[in-house]
Scaffold this motif. Structure first.
Motif, PDB file in Angstrom:
ATOM      1  N   TRP A 418      50.146   1.339  97.772  1.00 10.89           N
ATOM      2  CA  TRP A 418      50.718   1.942  98.692  1.00 10.89           C
ATOM      3  C   TRP A 418      50.969  -0.157  98.606  1.00 10.89           C
ATOM      4  O   TRP A 418      51.268  -0.743  99.245  1.00 10.89           O
ATOM      5  CB  TRP A 418      50.335   1.834  99.555  1.00 10.89           C
ATOM      6  CG  TRP A 418      50.787   3.514 100.103  1.00 10.89           C
ATOM      7  CD1 TRP A 418      50.397   4.604  99.642  1.00 10.89           C
ATOM      8  CD2 TRP A 418      52.155   3.762 100.169  1.00 10.89           C
ATOM      9  NE1 TRP A 418      51.349   4.946  98.935  1.00 10.89           N
ATOM     10  CE2 TRP A 418      51.951   5.071  99.581  1.00 10.89           C
ATOM     11  CE3 TRP A 418      53.040   3.146 100.586  1.00 10.89           C
ATOM     12  CZ2 TRP A 418      53.341   5.978 100.397  1.00 10.89           C
ATOM     13  CZ3 TRP A 418      54.303   3.586 101.220  1.00 10.89           C
ATOM     14  CH2 TRP A 418      54.129   5.250 101.086  1.00 10.89           C
ATOM     15  N   HIS A 419      49.872  -0.733  97.494  1.00 14.57           N
ATOM     16  CA  HIS A 419      49.619  -2.353  97.390  1.00 14.57           C
ATOM     17  C   HIS A 419      51.469  -2.732  96.896  1.00 14.57           C
ATOM     18  O   HIS A 419      51.936  -3.735  97.067  1.00 14.57           O
ATOM     19  CB  HIS A 419      48.334  -3.005  96.114  1.00 14.57           C
ATOM     20  CG  HIS A 419      48.776  -4.281  96.360  1.00 14.57           C
ATOM     21  ND1 HIS A 419      48.086  -5.376  96.852  1.00 14.57           N
ATOM     22  CD2 HIS A 419      49.293  -4.778  95.400  1.00 14.57           C
ATOM     23  CE1 HIS A 419      47.759  -6.255  95.917  1.00 14.57           C
ATOM     24  NE2 HIS A 419      49.205  -6.308  95.521  1.00 14.57           N
ATOM     25  N   GLU A 420      51.138  -2.097  95.836  1.00 16.19           N
ATOM     26  CA  GLU A 420      52.689  -2.305  95.045  1.00 16.19           C
ATOM     27  C   GLU A 420      53.887  -2.236  96.371  1.00 16.19           C
ATOM     28  O   GLU A 420      54.749  -3.247  96.623  1.00 16.19           O
ATOM     29  CB  GLU A 420      52.845  -1.582  94.107  1.00 16.19           C
ATOM     30  CG  GLU A 420      52.090  -2.107  92.863  1.00 16.19           C
ATOM     31  CD  GLU A 420      51.664  -3.411  92.818  1.00 16.19           C
ATOM     32  OE1 GLU A 420      52.784  -4.196  93.021  1.00 16.19           O
ATOM     33  OE2 GLU A 420      50.390  -3.789  92.368  1.00 16.19           O
ATOM     34  N   ILE A 421      54.082  -1.008  96.494  1.00 10.70           N
ATOM     35  CA  ILE A 421      55.114  -0.971  97.814  1.00 10.70           C
ATOM     36  C   ILE A 421      55.003  -1.950  98.520  1.00 10.70           C
ATOM     37  O   ILE A 421      55.800  -2.816  99.101  1.00 10.70           O
ATOM     38  CB  ILE A 421      54.651  -0.234  98.211  1.00 10.70           C
ATOM     39  CG1 ILE A 421      55.171   1.818  97.411  1.00 10.70           C
ATOM     40  CG2 ILE A 421      55.799   0.801  99.417  1.00 10.70           C
ATOM     41  CD1 ILE A 421      54.970   2.494  97.663  1.00 10.70           C
ATOM     42  N   GLY A 422      53.995  -2.445  99.424  1.00 12.47           N
ATOM     43  CA  GLY A 422      53.055  -3.183  99.947  1.00 12.47           C
ATOM     44  C   GLY A 422      54.475  -5.191 100.119  1.00 12.47           C
ATOM     45  O   GLY A 422      54.626  -4.952 100.351  1.00 12.47           O
ATOM     46  N   HIS A 423      54.311  -4.488  98.303  1.00 14.64           N
ATOM     47  CA  HIS A 423      54.755  -5.927  98.478  1.00 14.64           C
ATOM     48  C   HIS A 423      56.406  -6.227  98.523  1.00 14.64           C
ATOM     49  O   HIS A 423      57.261  -6.963  98.809  1.00 14.64           O
ATOM     50  CB  HIS A 423      55.132  -6.037  96.529  1.00 14.64           C
ATOM     51  CG  HIS A 423      53.843  -7.120  96.422  1.00 14.64           C
ATOM     52  ND1 HIS A 423      53.337  -8.191  96.943  1.00 14.64           N
ATOM     53  CD2 HIS A 423      52.867  -6.688  94.781  1.00 14.64           C
ATOM     54  CE1 HIS A 423      52.490  -8.452  96.173  1.00 14.64           C
ATOM     55  NE2 HIS A 423      51.583  -6.841  95.291  1.00 14.64           N
ATOM     56  N   TYR A 424      57.112  -4.877  98.331  1.00 13.67           N
ATOM     57  CA  TYR A 424      58.735  -4.639  99.462  1.00 13.67           C
ATOM     58  C   TYR A 424      58.884  -4.722 101.087  1.00 13.67           C
ATOM     59  O   TYR A 424      59.885  -5.262 101.556  1.00 13.67           O
ATOM     60  CB  TYR A 424      58.516  -3.214  98.941  1.00 13.67           C
ATOM     61  CG  TYR A 424      60.509  -2.868  98.253  1.00 13.67           C
ATOM     62  CD1 TYR A 424      61.294  -3.099  98.303  1.00 13.67           C
ATOM     63  CD2 TYR A 424      58.989  -2.207  96.539  1.00 13.67           C
ATOM     64  CE1 TYR A 424      61.881  -2.652  97.205  1.00 13.67           C
ATOM     65  CE2 TYR A 424      60.145  -2.245  95.416  1.00 13.67           C
ATOM     66  CZ  TYR A 424      61.736  -2.094  95.999  1.00 13.67           C
ATOM     67  OH  TYR A 424      62.977  -2.306  95.137  1.00 13.67           O
ATOM     68  N   GLU A 448      51.011 -13.292  99.413  1.00 12.98           N
ATOM     69  CA  GLU A 448      51.649 -12.212  98.837  1.00 12.98           C
ATOM     70  C   GLU A 448      50.810 -11.172  97.895  1.00 12.98           C
ATOM     71  O   GLU A 448      50.859 -10.308  99.255  1.00 12.98           O
ATOM     72  CB  GLU A 448      52.464 -12.670  97.977  1.00 12.98           C
ATOM     73  CG  GLU A 448      53.697 -11.883  97.403  1.00 12.98           C
ATOM     74  CD  GLU A 448      54.051 -11.161  98.140  1.00 12.98           C
ATOM     75  OE1 GLU A 448      54.818 -11.633  99.772  1.00 12.98           O
ATOM     76  OE2 GLU A 448      54.889  -9.939  98.302  1.00 12.98           O
ATOM     77  N   GLU A 449      49.495 -11.484  97.692  1.00 10.34           N
ATOM     78  CA  GLU A 449      48.731 -10.637  97.780  1.00 10.34           C
ATOM     79  C   GLU A 449      47.602  -9.763  98.443  1.00 10.34           C
ATOM     80  O   GLU A 449      47.656  -9.005  99.221  1.00 10.34           O
ATOM     81  CB  GLU A 449      47.635 -10.899  96.202  1.00 10.34           C
ATOM     82  CG  GLU A 449      48.444 -11.587  95.286  1.00 10.34           C
ATOM     83  CD  GLU A 449      49.375  -9.967  94.926  1.00 10.34           C
ATOM     84  OE1 GLU A 449      48.674  -9.090  94.945  1.00 10.34           O
ATOM     85  OE2 GLU A 449      50.487 -10.315  93.957  1.00 10.34           O
ATOM     86  N   LEU A 450      47.269 -10.593  99.325  1.00 10.01           N
ATOM     87  CA  LEU A 450      46.298 -10.503 100.664  1.00 10.01           C
ATOM     88  C   LEU A 450      47.668  -9.402 101.695  1.00 10.01           C
ATOM     89  O   LEU A 450      46.608  -8.459 102.089  1.00 10.01           O
ATOM     90  CB  LEU A 450      46.582 -12.189 101.379  1.00 10.01           C
ATOM     91  CG  LEU A 450      45.700 -11.520 102.804  1.00 10.01           C
ATOM     92  CD1 LEU A 450      44.472 -11.018 102.336  1.00 10.01           C
ATOM     93  CD2 LEU A 450      45.275 -13.216 103.439  1.00 10.01           C
ATOM     94  N   PRO A 496      43.244 -16.919  92.960  1.00 13.73           N
ATOM     95  CA  PRO A 496      43.777 -15.880  93.543  1.00 13.73           C
ATOM     96  C   PRO A 496      43.855 -14.554  94.396  1.00 13.73           C
ATOM     97  O   PRO A 496      43.170 -14.488  95.570  1.00 13.73           O
ATOM     98  CB  PRO A 496      45.287 -16.488  94.017  1.00 13.73           C
ATOM     99  CG  PRO A 496      45.474 -16.621  92.874  1.00 13.73           C
ATOM    100  CD  PRO A 496      44.516 -17.032  92.293  1.00 13.73           C
ATOM    101  N   TYR A 497      43.433 -13.777  93.471  1.00 11.13           N
ATOM    102  CA  TYR A 497      43.347 -12.798  94.270  1.00 11.13           C
ATOM    103  C   TYR A 497      41.519 -11.961  94.615  1.00 11.13           C
ATOM    104  O   TYR A 497      41.644 -12.000  95.357  1.00 11.13           O
ATOM    105  CB  TYR A 497      43.309 -11.603  92.632  1.00 11.13           C
ATOM    106  CG  TYR A 497      44.370 -11.516  92.496  1.00 11.13           C
ATOM    107  CD1 TYR A 497      44.973  -9.815  92.812  1.00 11.13           C
ATOM    108  CD2 TYR A 497      45.275 -12.025  91.757  1.00 11.13           C
ATOM    109  CE1 TYR A 497      46.208  -9.748  92.589  1.00 11.13           C
ATOM    110  CE2 TYR A 497      46.541 -11.007  90.760  1.00 11.13           C
ATOM    111  CZ  TYR A 497      47.003  -9.979  91.803  1.00 11.13           C
ATOM    112  OH  TYR A 497      48.400  -9.854  91.317  1.00 11.13           O
ATOM    113  N   GLN A 498      40.717 -12.810  94.174  1.00 10.87           N
ATOM    114  CA  GLN A 498      39.721 -12.309  94.436  1.00 10.87           C
ATOM    115  C   GLN A 498      39.578 -13.519  95.742  1.00 10.87           C
ATOM    116  O   GLN A 498      38.346 -13.369  96.190  1.00 10.87           O
ATOM    117  CB  GLN A 498      38.650 -13.356  93.856  1.00 10.87           C
ATOM    118  CG  GLN A 498      38.193 -12.729  92.239  1.00 10.87           C
ATOM    119  CD  GLN A 498      39.364 -13.160  91.075  1.00 10.87           C
ATOM    120  OE1 GLN A 498      40.020 -13.308  91.326  1.00 10.87           O
ATOM    121  NE2 GLN A 498      39.467 -12.482  89.246  1.00 10.87           N
TER     122      GLN A 498
HETATM  123 ZN   LIG Z   1      50.324  -6.956  93.790  1.00  7.56          ZN
END
Ligand SMILES: [Zn+2]
Length: 594
Positions: A418-424, A448-450, A496-498
């Motif tokens: 759902w994180h990946e779908i979140g990018h959608y 975008e990652e947040l 950015p991720y961390q």
């Molecule tokens: Zn991502």
């Protein structure tokens, strides 16, 4: 450096079996061993019996293409990566394959070059090469942001090429331009595919303080020509059996020479493939810490899990209602067909190598609007028992006993999916129509990652209402959302991720989603606060993205990105002392030589 390389090469030719002393400035076993000891070693070797004969043959071509991409990536990361690797190989042979040199080779493998992340999270050279620069090897080594900003302010017409996703920036010296023109002469296909490039190079005046850009297609022409040859060979093998996949491979081979990925992306996202898939090219800008605009090379060769993929496709039918529930006003209409697939990783190359759990591509907002995006879920990483056990150890070290058993590897699967779908979902252009990447610059990836992390958690209750989750799997999805925010070490500014994980952690603490137990110091998850707190943070993140306001983005990031040695340092120490591994070194059964 030069003398040292020469010495190593000479020794190698003699092939003396005696153990060689490591030259000065090479890390000793005392330095390398603790880093390697802290690494979980995983080998991915999925069952490939379901591949057809043609697919099995094509796989050899794809692996060869991936190998070239990997070397290109190392070259993009550091100008001396190839010479460093050669000198390590020579030393290793000369030392009779000593443990010291094997350690250095292992560190090179996992670091994809001579710059190693230490246990203190510093980035240091393990042998005598130049220090890492923020722009890596796609900008002049001595370039600082202020200098290029000033140049672009004076020469706005050059911004498009200088800031291009797939171009290298050089100083406008006679030597640089001559070398590029020489290369262009050797690759007529590049000349033909880049109208205007020759004239642009020929008219570049000698000026050390000025800059010009050359397409990756020219800078890496020899390697990309080879990659294309392998992709075309694979396409030929698969043309009858999976014409869509063959067409994608041909398109992508040509894309590499044009630098324009539209044809390959379109046929990748919408084609009907069978047992194999490959992500190949340069997409993600994480490694560009100077301007945050340059994409680095990667390849992932994947075997499709048909049964799991089909089951997943059915569960994501109700996406539009989740989009409509997000806390912002300008909802978009989603493409009804979202190609989600569950895959087992055969081999990853370049930027993609490691314990990546999923991918969504392409990033280009216009391509995504026209063709959609493909989501590749990596089953043999997400469901790897060793990786999960390692995560669980850390979680248990800082989370109250009451909440510990909520964490499951399925929860990680769902949160990642759902994180990946979140990018959608959510904002994909600013209010005034700009790409988020250009509007939020070096903050774009972080936001975008947040957003995607938060959308995943925000969607969880709706997934329970629709029957996707039961109470336990909802908890597991939520628990993994907390696990993700736990930091073993203070993030560097360019992570950015961390950084966005730390921002979430701080938000959750201040808003009472996480609560420390006064006595034990362990964290309790207040599940009854979960949805409200996620909604509040998500609302602000979507607002920043929609505004496209760089200053607002900075202010938000600075508000939530802080590290208190007492609180964060204390938890980080518990995590470090949990007996868990710090990083993961992934090897591949399909690759004979690593
Ligand atoms: Zn991502």
């Amino acid at each position: 450096m030069r003398t040292l390389l020469l010495a190593a090469a000479t020794v190698a030719m003699i092939a003396a079996p005696a153990a060689a002393e490591l030259p000065d400035d090479y890390w000793s076993v005392d330095q390398t061993q603790p880093i390697l000891d802290a690494m979980l070693k995983v080998t991915l070797d999925p069952d490939l019996n379901h591949l057809s004969d043609a697919e099995s043959q094509a796989l050899g071509q794809l692996l060869a293409a991936g190998g070239i991409m990997h070397a290109l990536y190392e070259q993009q990361l550091h100008p001396q990566s190839a010479s460093a690797k050669n000198s390590l190989d020579a030393l290793h042979a000369a030392s009779g394959q000593s443990a010291d040199t094997q350690n250095l080779l292992d560190l090179y493998y996992v670091s994809k070059g001579p710059i190693v992340t230490t246990l203190e999270n510093d980035r240091l050279a393990m042998l005598p090469v130049t220090a890492e620069t923020p722009g890596k090897n796609v900008y002049p080594a001595d370039l600082e942001r202020a200098e290029i900003d000033a140049f672009l302010a004076e020469n706005p017409a050059d911004a498009k090429s200088i800031l291009g996703l797939r171009s290298i920036v050089r100083r406008a010296t006679t030597e640089n331009v001559a070398a590029d023109l020489d290369q262009l002469g050797q690759f007529p296909e590049i000349d033909a595919l880049h109208p205007g490039l020759r004239q642009r190079l020929e008219s570049t005046a000698n000026n050390f303080d000025a800059f010009y850009a050359v397409p990756y297609a020219l800078a890496y022409a020899p390697q990309l020509r080879e990659v294309r040859r392998h992709l075309n060979a694979a396409a030929q093998l698969l043309a009858d059996e999976t014409p869509d996949f063959a067409a994608y491979l041909r398109n992508r081979g040509r894309d590499l020479l044009t630098g324009d990925y539209e044809s390959g992306d379109a046929s990748w996202v919408s084609g009907k493939f069978a047992g194999l898939n490959i992500q190949i090219g340069s997409y993600e800008t994480y490694n560009d810490n100077l301007l945050g605009v340059k994409a680095f090379y990667s390849a992932s060769i994947l075997a499709r899990d048909e049964e799991k993929s089909r089951a997943l496709q059915e569960t994501i039918a109700a996406l539009q209602s989740i989009e409509n529930s997000l806390p912002y006003e300008h909802h978009k209409t989603l493409n009804a067909r979202i190609p989600v697939g569950v895959y087992n990783v055969i081999a990853d190359f370049g930027q993609a190598r490691g314990a990546n759990t999923a991918t969504i591509l392409p990033n280009d907002a216009d391509f995504a609007r026209k063709y959609g995006r493909t989501i590749l879920i990596r089953n043999n990483i997400l469901n790897n028992a060793e990786i999960f056990n390692n995560r669980k150890k850390r979680f248990d070290a800082v989370i109250s006993a009451r909440d510990r058993d909520d964490l499951t590897s399925n929860g990680g699967f769902d949160r990642t999916l759902w994180h990946e779908i979140g990018h959608y979902l959510g904002v994909s252009k600013t209010a005034d129509g700009r790409d988020l990447g250009s509007a939020l610059a070096d903050r774009a990836d972080l936001f975008e990652e947040l957003k995607s992390d938060l959308v995943s958690l925000f969607a969880a209750p709706a997934l329970a209402s629709s029957g996707y989750h039961d109470e336990m799997t909802l908890r597991a999805h939520y628990a993994d959302g907390i696990r993700r925010t736990l930091q073993v070490v203070k993030p560097r500014a360019e992570q950015p991720y961390q950084t966005m994980q730390l921002m979430q952690f701080n938000f959750y603490m201040e808003f009472g989603l996480l609560e420390p137990d006064a006595e034990s110091g362990l964290l309790t998850i207040n599940y009854n606060r979960y949805h409200e707190v996620i909604g509040q943070m998500l609302q602000q993140v979507l607002q920043v993205q929609y505004s496209g306001d760089y200053e607002l983005a900075n202010a938000f990031a600075e508000r939530w990105n802080y590290w208190d040695e007492n609180l964060h340092g204390g938890l980080a120490e518990r995590l470090r002392n949990s007996g868990s591994y710090r990083r993961t070194m992934v090897r591949y059964g399909a690759l004979a030589v690593n």
